[in-house]
Design an enzyme around this catalytic site. Structure first.
Site, PDB file in Angstrom:
ATOM      1  N   ASP A   1       0.781  -1.207  -0.093  1.00 40.27           N
ATOM      2  CA  ASP A   1       0.097   0.194  -0.144  1.00 40.27           C
ATOM      3  C   ASP A   1       0.610   1.241   0.138  1.00 40.27           C
ATOM      4  OD1 ASP A   1      -1.758  -1.936   0.294  1.00 40.27           O
ATOM      5  OD2 ASP A   1      -2.799  -1.134   2.113  1.00 40.27           O
TER       6      ASP A   1
ATOM      7  N   LYS B   1      -6.938  -5.009  -2.976  1.00 39.28           N
ATOM      8  CA  LYS B   1      -7.509  -5.648  -1.824  1.00 39.28           C
ATOM      9  C   LYS B   1      -8.776  -4.393  -1.673  1.00 39.28           C
ATOM     10  CE  LYS B   1      -4.088  -3.968   1.133  1.00 39.28           C
ATOM     11  NZ  LYS B   1      -4.664  -3.046   2.153  1.00 39.28           N
TER      12      LYS B   1
ATOM     13  N   CYS C   1       6.608  -5.424   9.528  1.00 36.42           N
ATOM     14  CA  CYS C   1       7.097  -5.928   8.278  1.00 36.42           C
ATOM     15  C   CYS C   1       8.826  -5.586   8.190  1.00 36.42           C
ATOM     16  CB  CYS C   1       6.393  -4.990   7.222  1.00 36.42           C
ATOM     17  SG  CYS C   1       4.769  -4.795   7.183  1.00 36.42           S
TER      18      CYS C   1
END
Ligand code: ZN
Length: 419
Positions: free
Chosen positions: A197, A318, A363
């Site tokens: 994103d 998504k 992450c």
């Protein structure tokens, strides 16, 4: 020894040492020999001899004297008049690296057999748990050869995962599976980079992180991500997009479009960004409200212009269903439908996924930024508990090439072998 029942190797050593403390000196020479000769092959290997030494050297209250393994190996060598090879461990690490770089994961040929023979210190055609632990210790090190410490109990559990017939040994068939599913994956991983994103709305648009409580600047992730794309060879690069239709359920501006469930504590008239409301339906749906963001085909939904997009990259969208939000790149929040991500990774035989992007709490550490400082620490704890490794981007190259081998991922993948 029954490691399947999670009998710790430490217990094994302890038992052995206790037996020895009691019995050394009482046993006849032959019986003593048999106590230590776990491989039942008619001779002691160096590891068995070291166990014997550890049982020998203690004070009158049973406290062990520490003796370096190297010293005990030398004692072993003194008595090993026919000079069997006792240079275990030390010459194993290179034998993992020496193999051809591009070994297919299905390959179970000579290299695999050679490795088994090298590890099979008792020369009986299969590995016992101690030999397997020596193998693990040779596997887990960073790119400069510094060992990662792994508890013996963990390594015994890995051994048990691959000892599929539970006879306490890993034979050639079991070792071939272990090689293909685990050792080859650890030494020659197929890495993917998942860029999450990195879109205008999250960086300087309607949901800009600059305005969020964590005070992170989303734009800061771009440079480290571009650096990774330039310096590391990935077998797949995937960019995810938050990709909503205009009538999406998570937009505050749409809050009056759907009937509210009676259980919702927030009423439509007073709802504001960040509130959690409950919409009515056959199953009431909890939704966090956001400003309009990442509307399909809008500027806000585009990847940031400075982000490198590599050739052959895969794109995953998504949040496309107006009726449900999606924080995961794999699933919507209700786990009703799957994105293509899972099949993309499986199709390409990916073994390791490195995640970078926005937003960490929901992450690679220096290449992620987050929304809320409170959720950052809880998310970190959650990821660690799941066996996720949080790393800085400068370690990715060594890890992606299999030169830096963290035990964390390897331990969870060994567990999956059994699952
Ligand atoms: Zn969204």
């Amino acid at each position: 020894m029954d490691v399947a029942n999670s009998t710790a190797v430490d217990d094994y050593f302890d038992n052995l040492v206790r037996t020895c403390n009691r019995e050394v000196g009482l046993l006849k020479e032959k019986e003593c020999f048999e106590t230590f000769n776990r491989g039942k092959v008619g001779f002691l290997n160096v590891i068995e001899f070291i166990v014997l030494c550890e049982a020998l050297f203690h004070d009158s209250e049973g406290r062990k004297y520490n003796v370096e393994k190297q010293r005990m190996a030398e004692i072993f060598a003194s008595f090993d008049t026919c000079r069997l090879d006792y240079s275990f461990g030390s010459n194993l690490a290179p034998c993992f690296i020496e193999g051809p770089r591009e070994i297919p994961h299905t390959w179970v040929g000579e290299h695999c057999y050679n490795l088994l023979s090298k590890m099979d210190l008792t020369l009986v055609g299969f590995l016992n748990v101690i030999e397997f632990i020596v193998l693990c210790e040779a596997l887990f090190h960073d790119s400069e050869g510094r060992k990662y410490n792994v508890e013996k109990q963990r390594m015994a559990e890995i051994f048990a995962s691959f000892d599929t017939n539970k006879d306490g040994f890993i034979d050639l068939t079991e070792f071939q599976a272990c090689w293909k599913e685990w050792i080859a994956v650890i030494c020659w991983p197929k890495p993917a980079l998942l860029v999450i994103d990195v879109q205008n709305d999250f960086i300087n648009g309607s949901l800009s992180m600059d305005n969020c409580p964590a005070g992170h600047k989303g734009v800061e992730v771009i440079e480290p991500i571009n650096g990774l794309l330039e310096n590391v060879t990935f077998d797949a690069v995937v960019y995810s997009y938050d990709w909503h239709p205009e009538n999406h359920i998570s937009f505050l501006s749409n809050v009056k479009q759907r009937p509210m469930d009676a259980s919702s504590t927030v009423k439509p008239e007073e709802a504001k960004v960040g509130d959690v409301v409950v919409f009515a339906g056959s199953q009431p749906t909890e939704v966090v409200l956001w400003p309009d963001h990442c509307v399909q085909n809008s500027w806000g939904a585009e990847l940031h212009q400075n982000l490198t997009v590599v050739e052959g990259a895969e794109l995953v969208y998504k949040g496309t269903n107006p009726e449900i939000d999606s924080f995961s790149a794999f699933w919507d929040n209700g786990k009703l439908s799957e994105t293509e991500l899972d099949s993309i990774l499986k199709k390409r035989g990916i073994t390791d996924v490195f995640c970078v992007g926005l937003a960490y709490d929901y992450c690679v550490d220096d290449a992620t930024r987050s929304i809320d400082p409170d959720t950052v620490s809880s998310m970190t704890a959650e990821l660690l508990a799941l066996g996720v490794e949080i790393i800085n981007s400068d370690k990715v190259n060594d890890m992606a090439r299999g030169y830096d081998r963290h035990p964390t991922l390897a331990i969870s993948s060994a567990k999956n072998f059994n699952a």
